[in-house]
Design a protein around this motif. Sequence first.
Motif, PDB file in Angstrom:
ATOM      1  N   GLU A 175      44.100  35.214  46.620  1.00 47.95           N
ATOM      2  CA  GLU A 175      45.194  36.107  46.225  1.00 47.95           C
ATOM      3  C   GLU A 175      44.635  37.442  45.731  1.00 47.95           C
ATOM      4  O   GLU A 175      45.133  38.517  46.083  1.00 47.95           O
ATOM      5  CB  GLU A 175      46.030  35.455  45.116  1.00 47.95           C
ATOM      6  N   PHE A 176      43.587  37.376  44.912  1.00 48.70           N
ATOM      7  CA  PHE A 176      42.969  38.597  44.406  1.00 48.70           C
ATOM      8  C   PHE A 176      42.355  39.401  45.559  1.00 48.70           C
ATOM      9  O   PHE A 176      42.528  40.622  45.630  1.00 48.70           O
ATOM     10  CB  PHE A 176      41.886  38.259  43.376  1.00 48.70           C
ATOM     11  N   LEU A 177      41.658  38.721  46.469  1.00 43.64           N
ATOM     12  CA  LEU A 177      41.030  39.407  47.600  1.00 43.64           C
ATOM     13  C   LEU A 177      42.067  40.133  48.456  1.00 43.64           C
ATOM     14  O   LEU A 177      41.844  41.254  48.905  1.00 43.64           O
ATOM     15  CB  LEU A 177      40.250  38.402  48.456  1.00 43.64           C
ATOM     16  N   GLU A 178      43.211  39.478  48.667  1.00 41.69           N
ATOM     17  CA  GLU A 178      44.267  40.078  49.480  1.00 41.69           C
ATOM     18  C   GLU A 178      44.903  41.288  48.793  1.00 41.69           C
ATOM     19  O   GLU A 178      45.497  42.144  49.454  1.00 41.69           O
ATOM     20  CB  GLU A 178      45.340  39.028  49.797  1.00 41.69           C
ATOM     21  N   SER A 179      44.773  41.360  47.472  1.00 46.76           N
ATOM     22  CA  SER A 179      45.391  42.461  46.717  1.00 46.76           C
ATOM     23  C   SER A 179      44.501  43.697  46.631  1.00 46.76           C
ATOM     24  O   SER A 179      44.942  44.758  46.184  1.00 46.76           O
ATOM     25  CB  SER A 179      45.703  41.990  45.288  1.00 46.76           C
ATOM     26  N   LEU A 180      43.236  43.584  47.067  1.00 44.37           N
ATOM     27  CA  LEU A 180      42.322  44.720  46.961  1.00 44.37           C
ATOM     28  C   LEU A 180      42.765  45.865  47.869  1.00 44.37           C
ATOM     29  O   LEU A 180      43.235  45.635  48.981  1.00 44.37           O
ATOM     30  CB  LEU A 180      40.904  44.279  47.342  1.00 44.37           C
ATOM     31  N   PRO A 181      42.589  47.106  47.409  1.00 48.35           N
ATOM     32  CA  PRO A 181      42.958  48.248  48.251  1.00 48.35           C
ATOM     33  C   PRO A 181      42.040  48.365  49.461  1.00 48.35           C
ATOM     34  O   PRO A 181      40.913  47.864  49.450  1.00 48.35           O
ATOM     35  CB  PRO A 181      42.783  49.451  47.310  1.00 48.35           C
ATOM     36  N   LYS A 182      42.528  48.991  50.496  1.00 50.71           N
ATOM     37  CA  LYS A 182      41.755  49.172  51.723  1.00 50.71           C
ATOM     38  C   LYS A 182      40.440  49.888  51.413  1.00 50.71           C
ATOM     39  O   LYS A 182      40.408  50.873  50.691  1.00 50.71           O
ATOM     40  CB  LYS A 182      42.565  49.988  52.734  1.00 50.71           C
ATOM     41  N   GLY A 183      39.365  49.354  51.938  1.00 55.05           N
ATOM     42  CA  GLY A 183      38.051  49.961  51.734  1.00 55.05           C
ATOM     43  C   GLY A 183      37.279  49.395  50.563  1.00 55.05           C
ATOM     44  O   GLY A 183      36.079  49.639  50.431  1.00 55.05           O
ATOM     45  N   ALA A 184      37.949  48.638  49.690  1.00 53.18           N
ATOM     46  CA  ALA A 184      37.248  48.032  48.550  1.00 53.18           C
ATOM     47  C   ALA A 184      36.410  46.859  49.038  1.00 53.18           C
ATOM     48  O   ALA A 184      36.831  46.104  49.916  1.00 53.18           O
ATOM     49  CB  ALA A 184      38.249  47.559  47.500  1.00 53.18           C
ATOM     50  N   ASP A 185      35.216  46.721  48.492  1.00 50.24           N
ATOM     51  CA  ASP A 185      34.340  45.625  48.913  1.00 50.24           C
ATOM     52  C   ASP A 185      34.835  44.307  48.314  1.00 50.24           C
ATOM     53  O   ASP A 185      35.156  44.248  47.123  1.00 50.24           O
ATOM     54  CB  ASP A 185      32.903  45.892  48.464  1.00 50.24           C
ATOM     55  N   PRO A 186      34.891  43.233  49.115  1.00 52.47           N
ATOM     56  CA  PRO A 186      35.388  41.938  48.623  1.00 52.47           C
ATOM     57  C   PRO A 186      34.565  41.352  47.476  1.00 52.47           C
ATOM     58  O   PRO A 186      35.058  40.514  46.725  1.00 52.47           O
ATOM     59  CB  PRO A 186      35.306  41.029  49.860  1.00 52.47           C
ATOM     60  N   CYS A 187      33.311  41.796  47.353  1.00 55.49           N
ATOM     61  CA  CYS A 187      32.466  41.316  46.257  1.00 55.49           C
ATOM     62  C   CYS A 187      32.280  42.370  45.162  1.00 55.49           C
ATOM     63  O   CYS A 187      31.498  42.182  44.235  1.00 55.49           O
ATOM     64  CB  CYS A 187      31.102  40.863  46.793  1.00 55.49           C
ATOM     65  N   GLY A 188      33.002  43.488  45.295  1.00 60.25           N
ATOM     66  CA  GLY A 188      32.886  44.549  44.289  1.00 60.25           C
ATOM     67  C   GLY A 188      31.505  45.168  44.242  1.00 60.25           C
ATOM     68  O   GLY A 188      31.071  45.678  43.207  1.00 60.25           O
ATOM     69  N   GLU A 189      30.817  45.173  45.368  1.00 58.95           N
ATOM     70  CA  GLU A 189      29.425  45.628  45.415  1.00 58.95           C
ATOM     71  C   GLU A 189      29.276  47.121  45.134  1.00 58.95           C
ATOM     72  O   GLU A 189      28.204  47.584  44.764  1.00 58.95           O
ATOM     73  CB  GLU A 189      28.817  45.271  46.780  1.00 58.95           C
ATOM     74  N   ASN A 190      30.351  47.869  45.277  1.00 56.03           N
ATOM     75  CA  ASN A 190      30.298  49.310  44.978  1.00 56.03           C
ATOM     76  C   ASN A 190      30.823  49.622  43.574  1.00 56.03           C
ATOM     77  O   ASN A 190      31.148  50.767  43.273  1.00 56.03           O
ATOM     78  CB  ASN A 190      31.108  50.088  46.021  1.00 56.03           C
TER      79      ASN A 190
END
Length: 246
Positions: A175-190
């Motif tokens: 659910e959290f992964l699907e809510s991330l804005p476009k271009g955001a890394d799924p692991c928050g690496e940036n």
Amino acid sequence: MKNQTTPSKIKVSFSWSGGKDSAFALWKLQNDSMFEVRRLHTTFGEETRRVGLHGIHEDLIVAQADSLGLPLDKIFYPASGDNQAYEKAMNKYLDVLESEGIRHIAFGDIFLEDLRKYREEKLAERGFHAIFPLWKIDTTVLANDFIKAGFKTLICAADADLISKEKVGMDFSKEFLESLPKGADPCGENGEFHSFCYSGPIFENALELEVEEILSKSYDIPLATGAVDKKHYWFAAIHSLGSKSH
């Protein structure tokens, strides 16, 4: 037939942040017959006693280490505008590892080339080696594999320009992964978000946590033009309620 000696395992100290990438990388190492993770080490701000941009207090990292069954070495360094204080503290710690015959340090980094180069070069100066168990794994695959493996982690900090306040304190989930804005890394690496892992196959007991409140903090980011930009982050104020068996 000659007797074959079993090759000794590579002794490792793990650079532990408390987040999901650290947890997943540690799990991979513990399931690799080449390595023996002897201890964890975590760097804390001397004044805050917290982990960098994760904002996690020393007490919570200690609770994790207790459940992991691994010794934890705490490295404190004062606030500084450069890396000198950090490097001085790390060099002192490398002296300790050297005396114990540990010359390998593992990290949970995934694809930040500059950071990897920095780590490798600094360690090589002292005759140490860096290990990156998650290096170049696709972060979408990694995020889903982490969840499938049974790990539980909550979002403890996030870039307020990308992630809403309501998402901080929630579990890292599909659910959290699907809510991330476009271009955001799924692991928050940036640096989009950071997490705190409280349960999973490497833990003897799951940690019981309570999110008391969500705090907003701003930081001044110097720009190349000489101007200063303000960066806003959300931080979850997390309190440990103890631990429970899986």
